[in-house]
Design a protein around this motif. Structure first.
Motif, PDB file in Angstrom:
ATOM      1  N   CYS A 113      79.681  36.062  36.567  1.00  0.00           N
ATOM      2  CA  CYS A 113      80.933  35.825  37.291  1.00  0.00           C
ATOM      3  C   CYS A 113      81.220  34.339  37.194  1.00  0.00           C
ATOM      4  CB  CYS A 113      80.789  36.275  38.750  1.00  0.00           C
ATOM      5  SG  CYS A 113      82.241  35.968  39.770  1.00  0.00           S
ATOM      6  N   VAL A 114      81.764  33.905  36.060  1.00  0.00           N
ATOM      7  CA  VAL A 114      81.993  32.488  35.786  1.00  0.00           C
ATOM      8  C   VAL A 114      83.035  31.928  36.739  1.00  0.00           C
ATOM      9  CG1 VAL A 114      82.720  30.818  34.070  1.00  0.00           C
ATOM     10  CG2 VAL A 114      81.340  32.787  33.376  1.00  0.00           C
ATOM     11  N   ALA A 115      82.681  30.885  37.453  1.00  0.00           N
ATOM     12  CA  ALA A 115      83.575  30.313  38.457  1.00  0.00           C
ATOM     13  C   ALA A 115      84.760  29.611  37.814  1.00  0.00           C
ATOM     14  CB  ALA A 115      82.807  29.325  39.334  1.00  0.00           C
ATOM     15  N   VAL A 116      85.926  29.754  38.428  1.00  0.00           N
ATOM     16  CA  VAL A 116      87.129  29.071  37.980  1.00  0.00           C
ATOM     17  C   VAL A 116      87.851  28.507  39.195  1.00  0.00           C
ATOM     18  CG1 VAL A 116      87.489  30.421  35.888  1.00  0.00           C
ATOM     19  CG2 VAL A 116      88.442  31.228  38.034  1.00  0.00           C
ATOM     20  N   SER A 164      74.327  19.556  29.732  1.00  0.00           N
ATOM     21  CA  SER A 164      73.542  18.594  28.966  1.00  0.00           C
ATOM     22  C   SER A 164      73.420  17.290  29.746  1.00  0.00           C
ATOM     23  CB  SER A 164      74.208  18.314  27.605  1.00  0.00           C
ATOM     24  OG  SER A 164      73.453  17.366  26.869  1.00  0.00           O
ATOM     25  N   GLY A 165      72.226  16.724  29.772  1.00  0.00           N
ATOM     26  CA  GLY A 165      72.073  15.426  30.415  1.00  0.00           C
ATOM     27  C   GLY A 165      70.831  15.254  31.264  1.00  0.00           C
ATOM     28  N   GLN A 177      78.340  22.426  38.255  1.00  0.00           N
ATOM     29  CA  GLN A 177      78.129  21.905  36.905  1.00  0.00           C
ATOM     30  C   GLN A 177      78.088  23.027  35.863  1.00  0.00           C
ATOM     31  OE1 GLN A 177      76.132  20.660  39.582  1.00  0.00           O
ATOM     32  NE2 GLN A 177      77.630  19.002  39.674  1.00  0.00           N
ATOM     33  N   ILE A 178      77.540  24.175  36.241  1.00  0.00           N
ATOM     34  CA  ILE A 178      77.472  25.324  35.337  1.00  0.00           C
ATOM     35  C   ILE A 178      78.174  26.500  36.016  1.00  0.00           C
ATOM     36  CG2 ILE A 178      75.979  26.900  34.063  1.00  0.00           C
ATOM     37  CD1 ILE A 178      73.848  24.811  33.968  1.00  0.00           C
ATOM     38  N   PRO A 179      79.430  26.733  35.709  1.00  0.00           N
ATOM     39  CA  PRO A 179      80.182  27.797  36.386  1.00  0.00           C
ATOM     40  C   PRO A 179      79.525  29.167  36.266  1.00  0.00           C
ATOM     41  CG  PRO A 179      81.664  26.400  35.120  1.00  0.00           C
ATOM     42  CD  PRO A 179      80.281  25.993  34.742  1.00  0.00           C
ATOM     43  N   SER A 209      69.576  27.430  40.938  1.00  0.00           N
ATOM     44  CA  SER A 209      70.092  26.142  40.477  1.00  0.00           C
ATOM     45  C   SER A 209      68.899  25.227  40.200  1.00  0.00           C
ATOM     46  CB  SER A 209      71.043  25.516  41.508  1.00  0.00           C
ATOM     47  OG  SER A 209      70.403  25.354  42.757  1.00  0.00           O
ATOM     48  N   LEU A 210      69.204  24.010  39.737  1.00  0.00           N
ATOM     49  CA  LEU A 210      68.162  23.107  39.254  1.00  0.00           C
ATOM     50  C   LEU A 210      68.521  21.674  39.594  1.00  0.00           C
ATOM     51  CD1 LEU A 210      65.610  22.819  37.298  1.00  0.00           C
ATOM     52  CD2 LEU A 210      67.286  22.486  35.479  1.00  0.00           C
ATOM     53  N   VAL A 211      67.496  20.841  39.838  1.00  0.00           N
ATOM     54  CA  VAL A 211      67.715  19.411  40.030  1.00  0.00           C
ATOM     55  C   VAL A 211      66.663  18.622  39.266  1.00  0.00           C
ATOM     56  CG1 VAL A 211      68.766  19.663  42.323  1.00  0.00           C
ATOM     57  CG2 VAL A 211      66.304  19.266  42.131  1.00  0.00           C
TER      58      VAL A 211
END
Length: 222
Positions: free
Chosen positions: A32-35, A63-64, A86-88, A96-98
């Protein structure tokens, strides 16, 4: 004996609630890609979703994280967040990730994630980490000194921290069980709220002189 409808409802809820999901709800589709565009969008779990047929690889890419964050600040640390913003494609995925960078003797000060458990792995350096349990558990401190390759878990909602106790920079990565776990930094929240909490309240709560509280509120003022 007849049982009232309200009692039946209460019993049903008592039986069902233990099986409920206290974290992000499970996805109801592949993704469910966020928009941000509301046109032709479907509101799901805090974000609107684009038409699945319009999803692309970039919706699931970032990326980063190979780049160190800027630790030139008061706490000498930096958190680079990779969540649904950052990632829809993370929308409804419950993860998620940090990346966390620490200057020598820097820290990620006491904070809590209201919507996610955190699992941290240390890549470089030496960290002293820990969390404090709830009042019902007598506020016990669970703490360890971590070395590269070590892993530590911070349960959802628990106040926790990390401190670089080494003379060199440290780097850690952490996963969280939410697409947007949220963060409440204790000192910033208590002494830097907007508008400020009445100093008399904090003076009594923390058993401090009211002038000390006023100084802290001035220091943490947003």
């Amino acid at each position: 004996m007849k049982v009232s409808q309200s009692i039946i409802t209460i019993i049903t809820l008592a039986l069902v609630m233990p099986f409920g999901n206290a974290y992000d709800p499970s996805p109801l589709q592949d993704f469910c890609v966020a928009v941000n565009n509301l046109n032709n969008g479907v509101f799901v779990n805090g974000k609107f979703c684009k038409d699945p047929k319009q999803a692309k690889a970039e919706d699931f890419f970032y990326s980063g994280l190979n780049m160190a964050g800027n630790t030139d600040n008061k706490v000498k640390s930096n958190v680079t967040t990779v969540n649904v913003d950052q990632i829809p494609g993370l929308n409804t995925m419950g993860i998620s990730l940090v990346r966390i960078d620490y200057a020598p003797y820097g820290q990620n000060p006491p904070h809590t994630h209201p919507r996610g458990t955190e699992i941290l792995v240390l890549i470089e350096g030496t960290l002293y980490v820990g969390f404090v349990s709830s009042n019902q558990d007598n506020n016990r401190l669970f703490a360890k000194t971590l070395h590269p390759g070590d892993v530590f878990v911070f349960p959802i909602g628990m106040i926790h921290f990390q401190v670089n106790v080494g003379k060199t920079p440290a780097v850690a990565f952490a996963g969280l069980s939410s697409q947007n776990a949220g963060v409440i930094t204790i000192a910033d929240t208590v002494f830097g709220s907007n508008p400020p909490i009445n100093p008399e309240v904090l003076a009594q709560a923390f058993q401090l002189d009211i002038n000390v509280v006023k100084d802290l509120e001035a220091k943490f003022k947003n």
